[in-house]
Design an enzyme around this catalytic site. Structure first.
Site, PDB file in Angstrom:
ATOM      1  N   LYS A  12       0.856  -1.196   0.000  1.00 13.71           N
ATOM      2  CA  LYS A  12       0.000   0.000   0.000  1.00 13.71           C
ATOM      3  C   LYS A  12       0.888   1.241   0.000  1.00 13.71           C
ATOM      4  O   LYS A  12       1.884   1.291   0.739  1.00 13.71           O
ATOM      5  CB  LYS A  12      -0.899  -0.042   1.243  1.00 13.71           C
ATOM      6  N   SER A  61      -9.549   1.720   3.011  1.00 11.34           N
ATOM      7  CA  SER A  61      -8.688   2.461   2.110  1.00 11.34           C
ATOM      8  C   SER A  61      -7.645   1.613   1.392  1.00 11.34           C
ATOM      9  O   SER A  61      -7.028   2.081   0.438  1.00 11.34           O
ATOM     10  CB  SER A  61      -7.961   3.562   2.884  1.00 11.34           C
ATOM     11  N   SER A  98      -9.841  -0.439   7.216  1.00 13.27           N
ATOM     12  CA  SER A  98      -9.243  -0.285   5.880  1.00 13.27           C
ATOM     13  C   SER A  98      -8.557  -1.522   5.314  1.00 13.27           C
ATOM     14  O   SER A  98      -8.224  -1.549   4.125  1.00 13.27           O
ATOM     15  CB  SER A  98      -8.252   0.880   5.886  1.00 13.27           C
TER      16      SER A  98
END
Lengths: 450, 57
Positions: free
Chosen positions: A81, A156, A180
């Site tokens: 990420k 996210s 997330s």
């Protein structure tokens, strides 16, 4: 060597084994993933796709494997990420503000992945500054659900989930402040583990809310998540979970107002999951935790204050450098009074105490990861019998409580509705990841085929 | 300085005190979410009764 093409969607454990036994070349593997990434550009899974240096890393891994060197992830491509700092590799945090940031060192988790032999395989898309659950990123592209491109992957860590499910990497790294990791795992159909608060170090990770942030793996199987968790935490909970006894464990199925509004297909799968665990010899009963009704407000105040403290200078000096939704959240957060934050922490302590009491009588808690399946991109509200709820609010309603308490929580795909995955959540006592993974493995084995 | 009277004026004043540069349109856009936030905090405040020591003497 075996062809890499059918292996792009294989479990990480299988890929690592084939690499170790030299039945698969890391170079062929990264080439196969790279071809799939090129063919899946419309999903917007990556902000920085793996480039040429990755192929050189794969060549180095191939030489190390040939010399008989070991490493839990030697030659295994792991997507990261884009809020974990990567040395000499752009780290944008999904923002325009940091679009040119090239860190001089790796985040601790990235260093641990590299030390285990993993190939850092590109930087995945996320909600801007990780502050949202849609991954509709205004600067780097609106991420799309691999099951239906009209729908959201969640966030996210949306890009990491897409990469795992679409076969663009062997596993991925995500972060979770209100859900997330587990929200996109649920909406995309992969395994996501938010471990105990503090179990995985966060230095070099761009924060969102200091007291709520967790790093963790996204993976195709529970075994894969366990292997990644062991590397990231430096422990052996994943390994232990494979021989952990589950018969007789006490399972609490959450009831009460917080789980009243869920889609009927999701509710049916909770019943099916409870029945599956009962058949496996676990003792299943319903539990209510009334204090959970306050988790939405408590999380909102806590996160708004913490995120706005972090962004205090930028949100005042350059508000237009943020996308509209994140700008609104940060501006509202700037108005949180210290007294309100203190109030939220008092309620948080009360929620944590209530959870401790409940866990005297149960070993794991079972509930859906999300009350809804993947929403259409841009959908704003969901309608329940009790009234309307924002989609963003619904998506984190059942995950955020465990960011407040810091307990380990695992999302596992369990059934589907109209072809869209449903995620089931197993929550454990603090530092009981082995037990959570062991129960998750049972659900994985008994999950209805999609 | 005029005393703020409407919710919009209260929000404008709060934003200014917090150092935010908001246009009139920004204030209008934030107002519904700010009102929702105030309601939630009020509910939290009612749930955590004043004087409640959370067991710490």
């Amino acid at each position: 060597m075996a062809s890499a093409k059918p292996l792009t969607s294989a479990p990480l454990v299988q890929i690592a084994s084939l690499l170790r036994r030299r039945r698969l070349s890391p170079v062929e593997l990264v080439d196969a993933y790279a071809r799939r990434i090129a063919a899946s550009a419309e999903l917007h899974a990556f902000i920085t796709p793996p480039g040429e240096p990755v192929r050189r890393e794969a060549q180095r891994a191939e030489r190390r494997l040939a010399r008989g060197e070991s490493g839990a992830l030697l030659g295994v491509p792991i997507a990261v990420k884009d809020l974990f700092a990567t040395r000499a590799l752009r780290t944008t945090v999904g923002s325009r503000i940091l679009r040119n940031w090239v860190p001089s060192s790796d985040a601790e988790v990235v260093a641990r992945l590299r030390a285990a032999g993993a190939i850092v395989f590109g930087k995945t898309n996320l909600h801007e500054f990780a502050y949202g659950v849609s991954t509709a990123n205004p600067w780097w592209g609106i991420a799309r659900n691999p099951h239906d491109s009209r729908r959201s992957p969640g966030g996210s860590s949306g890009g990491s989930s897409i990469a795992v499910v679409a076969g663009l990497c062997a596993g991925a790294l995500g972060s979770d402040t209100g859900g997330s990791i587990r929200v996109p795992a649920s909406l995309c159909g992969c395994v996501g583990l938010k471990p105990t608060f503090g179990a995985i170090p966060l230095n070099g990770t761009f924060p969102l809310g200091w007291s709520l942030d967790h790093a963790g793996p996204l993976a195709r199987t529970v075994d894969d998540a366990g292997v990644l968790f062991d590397v990231l935490s430096g422990g052996d909970a994943g390994r232990k979970s494979r021989r952990a006894a589950t018969r007789g464990l006490r399972v609490g199925v959450l009831t009460g107002s917080i789980v009243e509004s869920v889609q009927p297909a999701v509710a049916r799968q909770v019943d099916a999951a409870a029945a599956a665990l009962r058949r496996r010899g676990l003792r299943v009963r319903e539990v209510a935790i009334p204090e959970m009704q306050w988790t939405v407000a408590t999380q909102l105040v806590t996160l708004r204050a913490e995120a706005s403290a972090l962004h205090a200078r930028w949100i005042r000096a350059q508000p237009r450098a943020y996308g509209a939704d994140v700008r609104t959240r940060l501006q509202l957060g700037s108005l949180v009074a210290a007294a309100d934050y203190v109030l939220a922490q008092r309620m948080r302590a009360r929620i944590r105490t209530a959870m401790s009491h409940v866990f005297r009588d149960i070993d794991v808690l079972l509930l859906p990861s999300t009350p809804i399946v993947a929403p259409v991109v841009g959908e704003r509200t969901v309608r329940w019998r009790s009234g309307e709820e924002t989609v963003d609010g619904a998506l984190v309603r059942l995950t955020a409580p465990f960011n407040l308490t810091g307990q380990p929580a695992l999302s596992i795909p369990f059934g589907a509705a109209a072809g869209l995955p449903i995620g089931m959540q197993v929550v454990g006592q603090w530092n009981e990841e082995a037990r959570v993974l062991a129960v998750g493995r049972l659900l994985e084995a008994d999950a209805p085929s999609r | 300085m005029p005393v703020p009277v409407t919710e919009r004026e209260l929000l404008t004043a709060a934003a200014r005190a917090a150092g935010l540069r908001l246009s009139a349109a920004d204030v209008l856009a934030l107002l519904p979410a700010w009102k929702r936030y105030l309601r939630l905090v009020e509910q939290l405040r009612a749930a955590v009764a004043p004087g409640d020591t959370d067991g710490i003497g």
